[in-house]
Design a protein around this motif. Structure first.
Motif, PDB file in Angstrom:
ATOM      1  N   VAL A 150       0.826  -1.214   0.000  1.00 28.93           N
ATOM      2  CA  VAL A 150       0.000   0.000   0.000  1.00 28.93           C
ATOM      3  C   VAL A 150       0.860   1.263   0.000  1.00 28.93           C
ATOM      4  CG1 VAL A 150      -1.978  -1.127   1.065  1.00 28.93           C
ATOM      5  CG2 VAL A 150      -0.249  -0.025   2.532  1.00 28.93           C
ATOM      6  N   GLY A 151       2.164   1.091  -0.175  1.00 30.94           N
ATOM      7  CA  GLY A 151       3.036   2.243  -0.348  1.00 30.94           C
ATOM      8  C   GLY A 151       3.621   2.825   0.915  1.00 30.94           C
ATOM      9  N   LEU A 152       3.448   2.158   2.056  1.00 33.71           N
ATOM     10  CA  LEU A 152       4.074   2.647   3.278  1.00 33.71           C
ATOM     11  C   LEU A 152       5.564   2.301   3.256  1.00 33.71           C
ATOM     12  CD1 LEU A 152       1.339   1.755   5.931  1.00 33.71           C
ATOM     13  CD2 LEU A 152       1.723   3.930   4.763  1.00 33.71           C
ATOM     14  N   CYS A 153       6.351   3.089   3.986  1.00 34.94           N
ATOM     15  CA  CYS A 153       7.801   2.913   3.938  1.00 34.94           C
ATOM     16  C   CYS A 153       8.358   2.578   5.316  1.00 34.94           C
ATOM     17  CB  CYS A 153       8.472   4.173   3.376  1.00 34.94           C
ATOM     18  SG  CYS A 153       8.195   5.667   4.345  1.00 34.94           S
ATOM     19  N   GLU A 154       9.663   2.305   5.357  1.00 36.42           N
ATOM     20  CA  GLU A 154      10.355   1.917   6.597  1.00 36.42           C
ATOM     21  C   GLU A 154       9.663   0.736   7.276  1.00 36.42           C
ATOM     22  OE1 GLU A 154      11.762   4.999   9.247  1.00 36.42           O
ATOM     23  OE2 GLU A 154      11.598   6.509   7.653  1.00 36.42           O
ATOM     24  N   VAL A 155       9.236  -0.222   6.484  1.00 35.19           N
ATOM     25  CA  VAL A 155       8.547  -1.407   7.011  1.00 35.19           C
ATOM     26  C   VAL A 155       9.512  -2.198   7.887  1.00 35.19           C
ATOM     27  CG1 VAL A 155       7.329  -3.522   6.402  1.00 35.19           C
ATOM     28  CG2 VAL A 155       7.114  -1.484   4.945  1.00 35.19           C
ATOM     29  N   GLN A 156       9.065  -2.545   9.080  1.00 32.18           N
ATOM     30  CA  GLN A 156       9.948  -3.256  10.017  1.00 32.18           C
ATOM     31  C   GLN A 156       9.138  -4.049  11.031  1.00 32.18           C
ATOM     32  OE1 GLN A 156      11.650  -0.083  12.955  1.00 32.18           O
ATOM     33  NE2 GLN A 156      11.185   0.994  11.033  1.00 32.18           N
ATOM     34  N   THR A 157       9.810  -4.985  11.681  1.00 29.70           N
ATOM     35  CA  THR A 157       9.163  -5.879  12.646  1.00 29.70           C
ATOM     36  C   THR A 157       9.934  -5.863  13.954  1.00 29.70           C
ATOM     37  OG1 THR A 157       8.272  -7.345  10.933  1.00 29.70           O
ATOM     38  CG2 THR A 157       8.555  -8.296  13.119  1.00 29.70           C
ATOM     39  N   ARG A 158       9.197  -5.978  15.043  1.00 32.98           N
ATOM     40  CA  ARG A 158       9.823  -6.080  16.371  1.00 32.98           C
ATOM     41  C   ARG A 158       9.401  -7.376  17.052  1.00 32.98           C
ATOM     42  NH1 ARG A 158      10.611  -0.115  19.048  1.00 32.98           N
ATOM     43  NH2 ARG A 158      11.454   0.872  17.159  1.00 32.98           N
ATOM     44  N   CYS A 159      10.292  -7.873  17.901  1.00 31.99           N
ATOM     45  CA  CYS A 159      10.074  -9.151  18.570  1.00 31.99           C
ATOM     46  C   CYS A 159       9.476  -8.965  19.953  1.00 31.99           C
ATOM     47  CB  CYS A 159      11.386  -9.928  18.676  1.00 31.99           C
ATOM     48  SG  CYS A 159      12.052 -10.434  17.079  1.00 31.99           S
TER      49      CYS A 159
END
Length: 281
Positions: free
Chosen positions: A256-265
């Protein structure tokens, strides 16, 4: 014939162990039955030989049996602490989990400190745990909390009133009917696959707050599709999800065009929360 001696606190805890209860659960239930704070475990050690009146012993045993049948301790005591706040909870809402505090931590990090009254939206608020924690930590924020369930909103509003936190509440299904732009949209939505065998162990909690379609991602898909137009430039969408869903959620956010995609544990090192932001320009 002389009457049998009344049980002591140690006897009560031993009974709980025979029912398969974890020690901390048994201690919390015993303290609750005695009318003491549920975290005052040091008191139990100091009074382990105290005698329990018969009525108190019977009430404790009844709670142990309900816990052994899978009912959350939070429902049995009526209280669950989340981010330092004592929340009143019951079967109308999910039992807040400690791992969800990671979502609060992340939201607090991304909320702008230079903005007057940053705008925050909590989707599927349940007991109000996330929204109330954010409002407590950022009293200057304008926090709006939504839930499709009026029962859940009743619980959340009561918690807000009791804690003196000025969260605004609105009934609605995800972002339908929401107006305005937000610095952060956060959600702990349903994310368990509808046929997941683990749902059987969660039978005491509201199913609509747990399950979300064949792969558990139906609600997350809706949120991701609706959220970008409600984010301010630089605003973040932060989502809790299942242990094996991080890659799928990252792909949805990127699509959907969002940026700085990241995941946290989470506390166990499992990928638990994924987020992304709207570009500044």
């Amino acid at each position: 014939m002389s009457a049998l001696p009344l049980p002591t606190l140690v006897d009560a805890l031993n009974y709980a162990r025979t029912q398969g209860l974890a020690r901390i659960d048994a201690q919390m239930l015993l303290l609750h039955t005695l009318g003491r704070p549920v975290h005052d475990r040091a008191w139990l050690l100091a009074h382990d030989t105290d005698v329990l009146p018969a009525a108190v012993s019977a009430a404790f045993q009844a709670l142990c049996q309900r816990r052994a049948a899978g009912e959350p301790v939070a429902y049995l005591t009526g209280i669950k602490e989340f981010y330092g706040l004592p929340l009143q909870v019951d079967a109308r809402v999910l039992d807040p989990r400690p791992d969800t505090e990671i979502l609060v931590d992340w939201a607090l990090e991304v909320l702008p400190t230079s903005t007057v009254a940053p705008q925050v939206l909590d989707l599927g608020t349940g007991s109000g745990a996330i929204a109330l924690a954010l409002q407590h930590q950022r009293p200057d924020a304008q926090v709006l909390a939504l839930d499709a369930s009026q029962d859940a909103l009743t619980v959340a509003q009561a918690n807000a009133q009791r804690l003196g936190l000025a969260v605004q509440f609105q009934q609605g299904h995800w972002l339908q009917g929401v107006s305005g732009l937000f610095d952060a949209i956060v959600s702990n939505p349903p994310y368990i696959a509808s046929a997941d065998p683990h749902l059987a162990a969660l039978q005491h909690e509201p199913l609509q707050a747990l399950a979300s379609g064949p792969d558990g991602l139906d609600d997350i898909r809706q949120i991701v599709a609706q959220a970008p137009v409600h984010l301010l430039p630089g605003g973040w969408l932060l989502l809790e999800h299942g242990w094996d869903q991080a890659a799928s959620v990252r792909a949805l956010l990127a699509a959907v065009g969002l940026c700085e995609v990241q995941t946290r544990c989470d506390l166990a090192g499992t990928e638990r929360c994924t987020g992304a932001r709207r570009a500044l320009a």
